[in-house]
Design a protein around this motif. Structure first.
Motif: not given
Length: 208
Positions: A5-32
């Motif tokens: 996990g050393a590469e993960q300077l930011v987590d997925l919830p933070s990225v979704k918030a930054h991109l204004n993606i709803p937390p429960n929208d999981n369609r792009q999780d793998d790509e993100l």
């Protein structure tokens, strides 16, 4: 080795918030998640590691100072000189407190490790090829600086916008993303805004 996990300077919830993606929208999780790993690796290449990671490296002897490839150096866990098959452990000894002739000091601002002998005098490491073994931790103490994290988030937004718009320069609110792009040693174009956020941690040309 690099911790999980050393590469993960930011987590997925933070990225979704930054991109204004709803937390429960999981369609792009793998790509993100892929963008998270890619952006954090570019941050590591540009700035050096933020999250501590341990490395073992061998150096040629016959000189007084050696410099590890991975910086910033947080601590030197062990250093060993080899004279043929004989191993001689070295210890980190302050200039004001030399206890024997098998010492070294570390300039943590530059990462330089200097061989020391009695009285704090600089000495040379044992002559040889790849006969000096150093185990050290590279990285920064404490939490990841917010400017570094924001740079990663902004780079992820840049990558995300490129995929959403099918190529070309990303646009935000009808305007250009920032003043331009800069090239990093990997040859990857990074937005100038990201490079500005990372500038305080730039490690200069070199390895990792």
């Amino acid at each position: 080795m690099r911790p999980t996990g050393a590469e993960q300077l930011v987590d997925l919830p933070s990225v979704k918030a930054h991109l204004n993606i709803p937390p429960n929208d999981n369609r792009q999780d793998d790509e993100l998640q892929g963008f998270i790993l890619a952006a954090a690796e570019l941050a590591r290449n540009h700035c050096g590691p933020f999250i501590p990671e341990t490395h073992t490296q061998f150096f040629d002897g016959g000189r007084s100072t050696i410099v590890p490839d991975f910086k910033p150096v947080a601590s030197v866990l062990s250093a060993t000189e080899y004279y043929g098959l004989s191993a001689y452990p070295l210890t980190e000894q302050p200039l004001s407190g030399q206890v024997n002739a098998f010492g070294f000091t570390v300039d943590y601002a530059t990462g330089e490790i200097t061989r020391r002998t009695f009285g704090g005098e600089a000495a040379t490491f044992a002559d040889g090829a790849k006969n000096i073994k150093v185990v050290y931790t590279a990285g920064r103490a404490g939490s990841v600086p917010w400017t570094a994290r924001l740079g990663v988030l902004e780079l992820i937004r840049h990558l995300w916008q490129m995929t959403q718009q099918g190529g070309g320069r990303p646009k935000f609110n009808g305007g250009a993303y920032d003043g331009g792009e800069g090239m990093v040693p990997t040859g990857f174009a990074i937005p100038s805004r990201v490079l500005e956020l990372w500038q305080p941690y730039y490690r200069g040309p070199g390895i990792a």
